[in-house]
Design a protein around this motif. Structure first.
Motif, PDB file in Angstrom:
ATOM      1  N   SER A 156      37.742  31.559  56.219  1.00 29.23           N
ATOM      2  CA  SER A 156      38.924  31.359  57.058  1.00 29.23           C
ATOM      3  C   SER A 156      40.046  32.273  56.581  1.00 29.23           C
ATOM      4  O   SER A 156      39.954  32.909  55.520  1.00 29.23           O
ATOM      5  CB  SER A 156      39.386  29.904  56.968  1.00 29.23           C
ATOM      6  N   GLY A 157      41.149  32.331  57.352  1.00 27.38           N
ATOM      7  CA  GLY A 157      42.281  33.173  56.967  1.00 27.38           C
ATOM      8  C   GLY A 157      42.864  32.780  55.623  1.00 27.38           C
ATOM      9  O   GLY A 157      43.174  33.643  54.788  1.00 27.38           O
ATOM     10  N   GLY A 158      43.001  31.473  55.385  1.00 25.63           N
ATOM     11  CA  GLY A 158      43.535  31.015  54.104  1.00 25.63           C
ATOM     12  C   GLY A 158      42.625  31.355  52.943  1.00 25.63           C
ATOM     13  O   GLY A 158      43.085  31.738  51.857  1.00 25.63           O
ATOM     14  N   MET A 159      41.308  31.236  53.161  1.00 22.87           N
ATOM     15  CA  MET A 159      40.346  31.581  52.115  1.00 22.87           C
ATOM     16  C   MET A 159      40.368  33.080  51.819  1.00 22.87           C
ATOM     17  O   MET A 159      40.281  33.504  50.660  1.00 22.87           O
ATOM     18  CB  MET A 159      38.942  31.147  52.540  1.00 22.87           C
ATOM     19  N   LYS A 160      40.471  33.895  52.872  1.00 18.41           N
ATOM     20  CA  LYS A 160      40.547  35.344  52.659  1.00 18.41           C
ATOM     21  C   LYS A 160      41.781  35.701  51.832  1.00 18.41           C
ATOM     22  O   LYS A 160      41.720  36.579  50.959  1.00 18.41           O
ATOM     23  CB  LYS A 160      40.598  36.074  54.001  1.00 18.41           C
ATOM     24  N   GLN A 161      42.900  35.027  52.115  1.00 17.04           N
ATOM     25  CA  GLN A 161      44.107  35.295  51.348  1.00 17.04           C
ATOM     26  C   GLN A 161      43.911  34.942  49.884  1.00 17.04           C
ATOM     27  O   GLN A 161      44.380  35.650  48.990  1.00 17.04           O
ATOM     28  CB  GLN A 161      45.288  34.515  51.932  1.00 17.04           C
ATOM     29  N   ARG A 162      43.186  33.853  49.618  1.00 16.43           N
ATOM     30  CA  ARG A 162      42.890  33.476  48.241  1.00 16.43           C
ATOM     31  C   ARG A 162      42.012  34.528  47.558  1.00 16.43           C
ATOM     32  O   ARG A 162      42.193  34.840  46.384  1.00 16.43           O
ATOM     33  CB  ARG A 162      42.186  32.117  48.205  1.00 16.43           C
ATOM     34  N   VAL A 163      41.054  35.081  48.308  1.00 17.01           N
ATOM     35  CA  VAL A 163      40.193  36.135  47.758  1.00 17.01           C
ATOM     36  C   VAL A 163      41.032  37.362  47.391  1.00 17.01           C
ATOM     37  O   VAL A 163      40.853  37.958  46.323  1.00 17.01           O
ATOM     38  CB  VAL A 163      39.091  36.519  48.765  1.00 17.01           C
ATOM     39  N   VAL A 164      41.942  37.733  48.272  1.00 15.59           N
ATOM     40  CA  VAL A 164      42.801  38.897  48.013  1.00 15.59           C
ATOM     41  C   VAL A 164      43.670  38.650  46.774  1.00 15.59           C
ATOM     42  O   VAL A 164      43.885  39.562  45.964  1.00 15.59           O
ATOM     43  CB  VAL A 164      43.679  39.196  49.250  1.00 15.59           C
ATOM     44  N   ILE A 165      44.177  37.433  46.619  1.00 15.07           N
ATOM     45  CA  ILE A 165      44.978  37.088  45.439  1.00 15.07           C
ATOM     46  C   ILE A 165      44.118  37.160  44.178  1.00 15.07           C
ATOM     47  O   ILE A 165      44.548  37.684  43.147  1.00 15.07           O
ATOM     48  CB  ILE A 165      45.614  35.691  45.607  1.00 15.07           C
ATOM     49  N   ALA A 166      42.888  36.648  44.259  1.00 15.24           N
ATOM     50  CA  ALA A 166      41.970  36.730  43.112  1.00 15.24           C
ATOM     51  C   ALA A 166      41.706  38.177  42.728  1.00 15.24           C
ATOM     52  O   ALA A 166      41.676  38.538  41.544  1.00 15.24           O
ATOM     53  CB  ALA A 166      40.658  36.021  43.454  1.00 15.24           C
ATOM     54  N   MET A 167      41.543  39.037  43.735  1.00 15.42           N
ATOM     55  CA  MET A 167      41.295  40.459  43.492  1.00 15.42           C
ATOM     56  C   MET A 167      42.514  41.109  42.828  1.00 15.42           C
ATOM     57  O   MET A 167      42.384  41.914  41.900  1.00 15.42           O
ATOM     58  CB  MET A 167      40.985  41.146  44.822  1.00 15.42           C
ATOM     59  N   ALA A 168      43.707  40.729  43.309  1.00 12.22           N
ATOM     60  CA  ALA A 168      44.936  41.324  42.766  1.00 12.22           C
ATOM     61  C   ALA A 168      45.179  40.913  41.317  1.00 12.22           C
ATOM     62  O   ALA A 168      45.743  41.679  40.528  1.00 12.22           O
ATOM     63  CB  ALA A 168      46.128  40.920  43.634  1.00 12.22           C
ATOM     64  N   LEU A 169      44.752  39.705  40.955  1.00 12.36           N
ATOM     65  CA  LEU A 169      45.009  39.192  39.605  1.00 12.36           C
ATOM     66  C   LEU A 169      43.826  39.384  38.656  1.00 12.36           C
ATOM     67  O   LEU A 169      43.898  38.987  37.493  1.00 12.36           O
ATOM     68  CB  LEU A 169      45.360  37.702  39.683  1.00 12.36           C
ATOM     69  N   ALA A 170      42.748  39.987  39.138  1.00 12.66           N
ATOM     70  CA  ALA A 170      41.509  40.082  38.355  1.00 12.66           C
ATOM     71  C   ALA A 170      41.690  40.794  37.021  1.00 12.66           C
ATOM     72  O   ALA A 170      41.021  40.467  36.044  1.00 12.66           O
ATOM     73  CB  ALA A 170      40.431  40.790  39.175  1.00 12.66           C
ATOM     74  N   CYS A 171      42.582  41.765  36.959  1.00 15.57           N
ATOM     75  CA  CYS A 171      42.790  42.529  35.720  1.00 15.57           C
ATOM     76  C   CYS A 171      44.059  42.104  34.981  1.00 15.57           C
ATOM     77  O   CYS A 171      44.558  42.839  34.121  1.00 15.57           O
ATOM     78  CB  CYS A 171      42.826  44.023  36.024  1.00 15.57           C
ATOM     79  N   ASN A 172      44.572  40.919  35.360  1.00 17.89           N
ATOM     80  CA  ASN A 172      45.774  40.382  34.714  1.00 17.89           C
ATOM     81  C   ASN A 172      46.915  41.405  34.707  1.00 17.89           C
ATOM     82  O   ASN A 172      47.397  41.818  33.653  1.00 17.89           O
ATOM     83  CB  ASN A 172      45.452  39.947  33.281  1.00 17.89           C
ATOM     84  N   PRO A 173      47.388  41.827  35.889  1.00 21.25           N
ATOM     85  CA  PRO A 173      48.437  42.846  35.956  1.00 21.25           C
ATOM     86  C   PRO A 173      49.769  42.336  35.429  1.00 21.25           C
ATOM     87  O   PRO A 173      50.027  41.129  35.401  1.00 21.25           O
ATOM     88  CB  PRO A 173      48.526  43.136  37.462  1.00 21.25           C
ATOM     89  N   LYS A 174      50.617  43.267  35.020  1.00 21.56           N
ATOM     90  CA  LYS A 174      51.953  42.898  34.563  1.00 21.56           C
ATOM     91  C   LYS A 174      52.892  42.642  35.740  1.00 21.56           C
ATOM     92  O   LYS A 174      53.849  41.877  35.617  1.00 21.56           O
ATOM     93  CB  LYS A 174      52.525  44.013  33.685  1.00 21.56           C
TER      94      LYS A 174
END
Length: 331
Positions: A156-174
């Motif tokens: 769903s749209g909400g789940m896709k947004q969660r996936v994108v957030i997981a991808m953005a935080l995967a390398c623990n960015p500053k």
């Protein structure tokens, strides 16, 4: 400014074509400490997304150009950094949640593969190790790792947004840049995503720039706010100060456009007129054609950034050049 994690100084960005030059960002300056959360608010076309793309070096080529200014991140000027350097920074030290999760994910790869790819690029890790890390990130954003092998269209749209957030935080960015991360979501899912982002930000001590046109969303997650209009920062300060007592006429107009339960009024008071064409910005103060307090001088003189009442305001009222009608109105 050297001890700031992010320091943007007099940044100007143009989109240049054979027909016209679009003045997208016009001399903005911002500072952030490590762990800060800043909301950038404004109407569509204010220059919010362009600012984020400039930070990441992702302005569309060949039209998008940084004309002036510096973007210092941990002391490194990103404006002067080459593409090879920026590839090491993107997704690793600075990540971005793009505006539309529907188009941010590749439809022919599983979500597990897409998250693992980010981890592999920036870390010395095996493919199996990257997949394990991807599974952990999915669990962290509330998606069972059993769905690692599924494709974007199965979410769903909400789940896709969660996936994108997981991808953005995967390398623990500053630093995390979130461009309208909840626009495509309904109110219930929006609240869940914001709560999750706030928790993850605290867990990883990640700095956040949240781009939005929704003051309510910014109030839930940010400690500072910058009100942006026609490529300029009209008002900048702590979110409590700005929300309790807006000093710029544009900020006041934004709040008057929001329904309130504690005020009895028949109609909302939207800001009159439209955002100016960025290729033909008005002279003087860019907001003066829509400003209810404008005087003749506003069409001739460009306001400076003024430090007043613990914030920065770009209005001639605070330079002693024109009468401060806002204060009299709210006295």
């Amino acid at each position: 400014m050297a001890d700031k994690q992010l320091s943007i100084t007099t940044l100007r960005v143009h989109y240049e074509t054979e027909k016209e030059t679009v003045h997208a960002v016009n001399g903005i300056s911002l500072e952030m400490d490590e762990g800060d959360s800043l909301g950038i608010v404004g109407e569509t076309g204010a220059g919010k997304t362009t600012t984020a793309l400039a930070i990441l070096g992702l302005l569309p080529k060949p039209t998008g150009k940084i004309i002036e200014g510096s973007i210092l991140f941990d002391g490194q000027d990103l404006v002067q950094a080459g593409e090879t350097e920026m590839q090491k920074i993107r997704g690793n030290k600075i990540s971005m949640i793009f505006q539309d999760p529907m188009t941010s994910l590749n439809p022919i790869f599983t979500i597990g593969e897409q998250i693992a790819e980010v981890i592999e690029i920036h870390n010395e890790i095996t493919k199996d190790g990257a997949m394990e890390r991807a599974a952990e990130m999915l669990e962290l954003v509330g998606i069972p790792q059993a769905r690692m092998g599924e494709y974007p269209h199965q979410f769903s749209g909400g789940m896709k947004q969660r996936v994108v957030i997981a991808m953005a935080l995967a390398c623990n960015p500053k630093l995390l840049l979130a461009d309208e991360p909840t626009t495509a979501l309904d109110v219930t899912i929006q609240a869940q995503v914001l709560r999750m982002m706030r928790g993850l930000k605290e867990k990883f001590n990640t700095s956040l720039i949240l781009i939005s046109h929704d003051l309510g969303v910014v109030a839930q997650i940010c400690t500072k706010v910058a009100i942006m209009y026609a490529g300029e920062i009209m008002e900048y300060g702590n979110i409590e100060d700005v929300f309790e007592k807006p000093l710029h006429p544009y900020t006041e107009g934004l709040f008057n456009s929001i329904p309130r339960l504690d005020v009895d009024r028949d109609r909302l008071s939207p800001i009159s007129g439209l955002m100016p064409d960025p290729s033909r910005l008005p002279k003087g103060c860019v907001f003066h054609p829509r400003c209810p307090y404008a005087e003749e001088v506003c069409a001739k003189r460009v306001p400076q950034v003024n430090d007043t009442e613990n914030r920065k305001v770009m209005c001639l009222m605070y330079e002693g050049i024109m009468e401060n009608k806002m204060r009299k109105t709210h006295a």
